[in-house]
Design an enzyme around this catalytic site. Structure first.
Site, PDB file in Angstrom:
ATOM      1  N   THR A  68      12.364   3.139 -11.187  1.00 34.14           N
ATOM      2  CA  THR A  68      11.771   2.902  -9.870  1.00 34.14           C
ATOM      3  C   THR A  68      11.927   1.426  -9.526  1.00 34.14           C
ATOM      4  O   THR A  68      12.077   0.592 -10.423  1.00 34.14           O
ATOM      5  CB  THR A  68      10.272   3.238  -9.864  1.00 34.14           C
ATOM      6  OG1 THR A  68       9.638   2.396 -10.827  1.00 34.14           O
ATOM      7  CG2 THR A  68      10.034   4.682 -10.233  1.00 34.14           C
ATOM      8  N   GLU A  91      11.213   9.377  -7.908  1.00 34.89           N
ATOM      9  CA  GLU A  91      10.488  10.374  -8.712  1.00 34.89           C
ATOM     10  C   GLU A  91      10.684  11.798  -8.197  1.00 34.89           C
ATOM     11  O   GLU A  91      10.250  12.753  -8.838  1.00 34.89           O
ATOM     12  CB  GLU A  91       8.982  10.052  -8.700  1.00 34.89           C
ATOM     13  CG  GLU A  91       8.596   8.786  -9.430  1.00 34.89           C
ATOM     14  CD  GLU A  91       8.640   7.532  -8.526  1.00 34.89           C
ATOM     15  OE1 GLU A  91       9.414   7.548  -7.552  1.00 34.89           O
ATOM     16  OE2 GLU A  91       7.910   6.577  -8.811  1.00 34.89           O
ATOM     17  N   LYS A  98      -5.843  -3.341   6.794  1.00 40.68           N
ATOM     18  CA  LYS A  98      -7.207  -2.916   7.088  1.00 40.68           C
ATOM     19  C   LYS A  98      -7.908  -4.007   7.879  1.00 40.68           C
ATOM     20  O   LYS A  98      -8.221  -5.063   7.359  1.00 40.68           O
ATOM     21  CB  LYS A  98      -7.970  -2.599   5.799  1.00 40.68           C
ATOM     22  CG  LYS A  98      -9.173  -1.729   6.054  1.00 40.68           C
ATOM     23  CD  LYS A  98      -9.628  -1.016   4.800  1.00 40.68           C
ATOM     24  CE  LYS A  98     -10.524   0.152   5.184  1.00 40.68           C
ATOM     25  NZ  LYS A  98     -11.099   0.792   4.024  1.00 40.68           N
ATOM     26  N   TRP A 105      -7.780   1.226   9.771  1.00 34.40           N
ATOM     27  CA  TRP A 105      -6.397   1.105   9.307  1.00 34.40           C
ATOM     28  C   TRP A 105      -5.431   0.828  10.450  1.00 34.40           C
ATOM     29  O   TRP A 105      -5.538   1.407  11.526  1.00 34.40           O
ATOM     30  CB  TRP A 105      -5.956   2.402   8.615  1.00 34.40           C
ATOM     31  CG  TRP A 105      -6.676   2.685   7.334  1.00 34.40           C
ATOM     32  CD1 TRP A 105      -7.533   3.727   7.099  1.00 34.40           C
ATOM     33  CD2 TRP A 105      -6.612   1.949   6.117  1.00 34.40           C
ATOM     34  NE1 TRP A 105      -8.001   3.669   5.818  1.00 34.40           N
ATOM     35  CE2 TRP A 105      -7.451   2.594   5.184  1.00 34.40           C
ATOM     36  CE3 TRP A 105      -5.934   0.795   5.720  1.00 34.40           C
ATOM     37  CZ2 TRP A 105      -7.630   2.129   3.878  1.00 34.40           C
ATOM     38  CZ3 TRP A 105      -6.104   0.334   4.422  1.00 34.40           C
ATOM     39  CH2 TRP A 105      -6.943   0.995   3.523  1.00 34.40           C
TER      40      TRP A 105
HETATM   41  P1  AMP Z   1      12.488   4.716  -3.889  1.00 34.33           P
HETATM   42  O1  AMP Z   1      11.886   5.382  -5.056  1.00 34.33           O
HETATM   43  O2  AMP Z   1      13.033   3.357  -4.172  1.00 34.33           O
HETATM   44  O3  AMP Z   1      13.478   5.606  -3.215  1.00 34.33           O
HETATM   45  O4  AMP Z   1      11.322   4.426  -2.830  1.00 34.33           O
HETATM   46  C1  AMP Z   1      10.497   5.457  -2.377  1.00 34.33           C
HETATM   47  C2  AMP Z   1       9.615   4.970  -1.261  1.00 34.33           C
HETATM   48  O5  AMP Z   1      10.382   4.628  -0.113  1.00 34.33           O
HETATM   49  C3  AMP Z   1       8.652   6.006  -0.767  1.00 34.33           C
HETATM   50  O6  AMP Z   1       7.507   6.109  -1.576  1.00 34.33           O
HETATM   51  C4  AMP Z   1       8.347   5.512   0.637  1.00 34.33           C
HETATM   52  O7  AMP Z   1       7.344   4.510   0.622  1.00 34.33           O
HETATM   53  C5  AMP Z   1       9.630   4.894   1.073  1.00 34.33           C
HETATM   54  N1  AMP Z   1      10.387   5.822   1.937  1.00 34.33           N
HETATM   55  C6  AMP Z   1      11.419   6.600   1.596  1.00 34.33           C
HETATM   56  N2  AMP Z   1      11.872   7.287   2.665  1.00 34.33           N
HETATM   57  C7  AMP Z   1      11.097   6.944   3.717  1.00 34.33           C
HETATM   58  C8  AMP Z   1      11.047   7.321   5.102  1.00 34.33           C
HETATM   59  N3  AMP Z   1      11.907   8.161   5.649  1.00 34.33           N
HETATM   60  N4  AMP Z   1      10.079   6.767   5.870  1.00 34.33           N
HETATM   61  C9  AMP Z   1       9.191   5.889   5.360  1.00 34.33           C
HETATM   62  N5  AMP Z   1       9.191   5.499   4.067  1.00 34.33           N
HETATM   63  C10 AMP Z   1      10.131   6.013   3.254  1.00 34.33           C
END
Ligand code: AMP
Length: 536
Positions: free
Chosen positions: A183, A330, A438, A443
């Site tokens: 991650t 994940e 916040k 929010w």
């Molecule tokens: P990663 O594991 O690096 O792919 O990051 C995942 C995170 O990216 C998610 O938990 C979201 O916070 C953000 N994310 C992924 N796709 C979107 C989307 N279409 N809109 C908003 N946030 C997103």
């Protein structure tokens, strides 16, 4: 103990090799096109990829790499990376895609944590590898393209010496690990995610379905999303399963190179993060009609929120549909897709655009719910809660037991994303939990403000972060990058926002910047922005 009657269906193991067998037997002539470092194009087929993947499997085993061992890749999107996608899991090895954009310290930590025994690296990335190689456990460094310096192995020589017919496919259990990814680690150390064969196959099936990404044989698929980030959203496997032509852009991700490749290869579906397509849209708008994108019908955009202006810009000005997707490492990684439901077939264009700006409904087998302060929230489109998911493509734990509190006692994964859920199961991501602002106990969604700011004609990019405020606790601050040659004042931008938001949502401060710092996966780096604009 089985309480019912055992079904009479085969215990066919869902493995990555099963995907490859299908690609080889049914789509041997299916094309795989790769951009080369010098800009030229290399062409191969799924048939050839399958043979070379088996050669790679044989060669790695000769080097002493065994079932369960980690083999890293450190490379861009190209045919050899695809061979590793299949060749490493083929003998039970675990493919660990290292993100080439990470800092050397992070890479050293990740490669060591994973225990990577070998690395397959692009020749052009050797200097970047050198920066952490000595701190990583690699016993073998295998170089793709270009010179293999002393102490490393040339990929082509390794394959030339291997006999693919000597490959003996082990009887893998579909629950064995096939791939691994870390991650992004914006909070704390990066955490290891380990994908089983079964998970990758089910993910391939679910993203290929018509209401998901609709990956069919007739499509030409160009993943801009790197193969080192979350399996390139499963597109390489889905394209191989379907027999769709796959176009891999390597490191040439600038708008001009991408436009040229999209046009010349008659690409129909491309996928990546908003920043890439924001730049592409600007380039298209600046020089309409230069490239023939007549074949291109869909851009899958996710990784962070796709601004409505981006979605509408591509659709209205260029006739290209944006499909908004949400996912996480994940989740293998696709979780939801914003395909407009049949119930909105007769809705107004504005309403359909509003839908498409949300992150959509879950792909098959992903279940979701969200938790607020008082328990699970209603699916009413207005209550805020943290999204929890479960399913066969969702991690059950991180490696080494890290981050155990991200998993609930009743078997769900807590995403850290704050959402609203509509009655039909459509989610809208309001923020990462830690990015929500916040103010006075209420929010404010930074994503909503960013989307609106990026809808202003003068704005190229905008990020909104919380800054400490004595009276309100936190207040929003906007960092804005203007388009070349255009100007706008903070008051103009605030006036633009006033049309859609309550006054107390409006950023007190609008800062103009030349660029917004990005993470290794192309998202706005909010931690850096918060540090940069920290107020006393
Ligand atoms: P990663 O594991 O690096 O792919 O990051 C995942 C995170 O990216 C998610 O938990 C979201 O916070 C953000 N994310 C992924 N796709 C979107 C989307 N279409 N809109 C908003 N946030 C997103």
């Amino acid at each position: 103990m089985l309480a019912g009657v055992l079904g009479l269906t085969m215990d066919y193991q869902l493995t990555v090799s099963a995907l490859l067998r299908r690609a080889e037997t049914l789509h041997a002539a299916g094309e795989v096109v790769s951009r080369q470092p010098d800009g030229s194009i290399a062409r191969t087929t799924y048939g050839a990829v399958a043979v070379r993947a088996r050669k790679l499997a044989v060669a790695l085993q000769h080097l002493g790499i065994a079932r369960g061992d980690r083999v890293a890749t450190f490379g861009w999107n190209h045919g050899e990376h695809l061979e590793a996608y299949f060749g490493v899991p083929a003998f039970g090895g675990v493919l660990h895609t290292l993100n080439v954009r990470l800092h050397a310290d992070e890479l050293a930590y990740i490669a060591t944590h994973a225990g990577d025994r070998a690395v397959i690296v692009d020749a052009a990335l050797l200097p970047a590898l050198e920066a952490f190689r000595k701190r990583a456990p690699f016993e073998h460094v295998i170089v793709v393209g270009g010179e293999a310096p002393a102490g490393t192995i040339a990929y082509e020589e390794l394959l030339a010496a291997a006999d693919d017919t000597a490959f003996v496919e082990p009887e893998l259990d579909e629950r064995e690990a096939a791939a691994c990814c870390y991650t992004s680690g914006t909070t704390g150390a990066p955490k290891g995610v380990l994908y089983s064969h079964r998970c990758l196959v089910l993910h391939t099936l679910s993203v290929a379905t018509v209401d998901s990404l609709a990956i069919a044989e007739r499509e030409v698929v160009l993943p801009v999303v790197p193969m080192f980030h979350a399996n390139a959203w499963g597109l390489p496997y889905a394209a191989a399963m379907a027999g769709a032509k796959l176009v891999l852009p390597a490191a040439r991700l600038d708008p001009a190179s991408l436009l040229e490749l999209l046009a010349s290869e008659r690409v129909t579906i491309s996928a990546g993060v908003p920043t890439v397509y924001l730049a592409l849209l600007q380039a298209l708008d600046a020089a309409p009609g230069v490239h023939d994108l007549g074949a291109l019908h869909t851009l899958v955009i996710g990784g962070s929120a796709a601004p409505p202006a981006l979605i509408e810009g591509f659709q209205r000005r260029h006739g290209i549909a944006v499909l908004h997707a949400w996912g996480m490492t994940e989740l293998s990684p696709i979780g939801t897709i914003g395909r407009v439901p049949a119930a909105l077939a007769g809705a107004s264009e504005a309403e359909r655009f509003r839908y498409r700006a949300r992150q959509g409904r879950p792909v098959p087998f992903v279940e979701l719910r969200a938790r607020g302060d008082d328990g699970l929230i209603p699916w009413d489109g207005s209550a805020y809660g943290e999204l929890e998911v479960r399913g066969p493509t969702v991690s059950s734990a991180y490696t080494s037991g890290d981050g155990a509190d991200n998993f609930t006692v009743d078997g769900w994964f807590s995403t850290g994303d704050i959402v609203t859920i509509d009655p039909d199961g459509t989610i809208e991501i309001q923020d990462r939990a830690k990015d929500l602002i916040k103010s006075g106990g209420e929010w404010i969604s930074s994503v909503a403000l960013e989307n609106a700011l990026m809808g202003h004609p003068a704005v190229a990019e905008a990020a909104v972060v919380a800054v400490a405020d004595e009276r309100w606790g936190e207040r929003p601050l906007a960092v804005v990058v203007l388009r070349n040659g255009v100007t706008a004042t903070a008051d103009e931008l605030r006036a633009h926002l006033e049309a859609g938001f309550a006054r107390w949502w409006l950023p007190d401060e609008v800062v103009f910047a030349d660029a917004i710092p990005k993470t290794a996966t192309g998202k706005f780096k909010k931690t850096a922005l918060r540090d940069l604009y920290r107020r006393p």
